[in-house]
Design a protein around this motif. Structure first.
Motif, short mmCIF file in Angstrom:
data_model
loop_
_atom_site.label_atom_id
_atom_site.label_comp_id
_atom_site.label_asym_id
_atom_site.label_seq_id
_atom_site.Cartn_x
_atom_site.Cartn_y
_atom_site.Cartn_z
N ASP A 1 0.82 -1.21 0.00
CA ASP A 1 0.00 0.00 0.00
C ASP A 1 0.86 1.26 0.00
O ASP A 1 0.48 2.28 -0.57
CB ASP A 1 -0.95 0.02 1.19
CG ASP A 1 -2.06 -1.03 1.08
OD1 ASP A 1 -2.26 -1.57 -0.04
OD2 ASP A 1 -2.70 -1.31 2.10
N GLY B 1 2.54 3.16 -3.60
CA GLY B 1 1.91 4.12 -4.50
C GLY B 1 1.22 3.41 -5.64
O GLY B 1 0.37 2.56 -5.45
N ALA B 2 1.64 3.75 -6.88
CA ALA B 2 1.00 3.18 -8.07
C ALA B 2 1.20 1.67 -8.13
O ALA B 2 2.22 1.15 -7.68
CB ALA B 2 1.59 3.83 -9.33
N PRO B 3 0.23 0.95 -8.71
CA PRO B 3 0.39 -0.50 -8.85
C PRO B 3 1.59 -0.83 -9.73
O PRO B 3 1.97 -0.05 -10.60
CB PRO B 3 -0.90 -0.96 -9.52
CG PRO B 3 -1.81 0.20 -9.54
CD PRO B 3 -1.02 1.43 -9.24
N ASP C 1 3.80 -2.14 -12.63
CA ASP C 1 3.60 -2.32 -14.07
C ASP C 1 4.92 -2.81 -14.64
O ASP C 1 5.89 -2.04 -14.69
CB ASP C 1 3.17 -1.01 -14.72
CG ASP C 1 2.90 -1.15 -16.22
OD1 ASP C 1 3.14 -2.25 -16.78
OD2 ASP C 1 2.47 -0.16 -16.82
N CYS D 1 6.94 -0.75 -17.15
CA CYS D 1 7.49 0.54 -16.74
C CYS D 1 8.90 0.34 -16.19
O CYS D 1 9.12 -0.42 -15.25
CB CYS D 1 6.59 1.16 -15.69
SG CYS D 1 7.17 2.75 -15.09
N GLY E 1 10.95 5.54 -15.34
CA GLY E 1 9.53 5.77 -15.09
C GLY E 1 8.68 5.62 -16.34
O GLY E 1 7.49 5.84 -16.33
#
Length: 112
Positions: A92, A95-97, A99, A102, A107
């Motif tokens: 949690d 931050g962003a899930p 990927d 990426c 980034g």
């Protein structure tokens, strides 16, 4: 991966899991290792994923008990199961899930 990292990628040491299915605990006896140890006595143990670490650490311990002087563990990926320990709090806080497309450095798209 083995070809790029190993000094002699043809020198593989077969191990076999002989423990109880589904058990994740530090137990070197759960792994059958060859009785003969090559003269180099150094081993690179490659694990596809690290969940609890019990299997990799058990194999490493079994290899040390078999006579290897140095055992290093290289893990390709870490599995974070949200229901295990403090993983949910850690996930949690990321931050962003995640990927896989990426690049962790740029980034965006990975260079090259």
């Amino acid at each position: 991966m083995v070809t790029r990292l190993a000094k002699n990628p043809r020198s593989r040491v077969p191990v076999e899991y002989v423990g109880s299915p589904g058990v994740r605990a530090l137990d070197p006896s759960a792994w059958a290792v060859p009785a003969s140890v090559p003269p180099h006595r150094q081993l690179l143990l490659i694990d596809d994923s690290w969940v609890s670490g019990a299997h990799a650490q058990s194999v490493a311990s079994a290899m040390k008990m078999a006579g290897y002087d140095e055992v290093s563990i290289l893990t390709a990926g870490r599995v974070l199961e949200p229901s295990y320990g403090a993983n949910k709090t850690f996930i949690d806080g990321l931050g962003a899930p995640f990927d896989w497309r990426c690049c962790p450095w740029t980034g965006g798209d990975c260079p090259g």
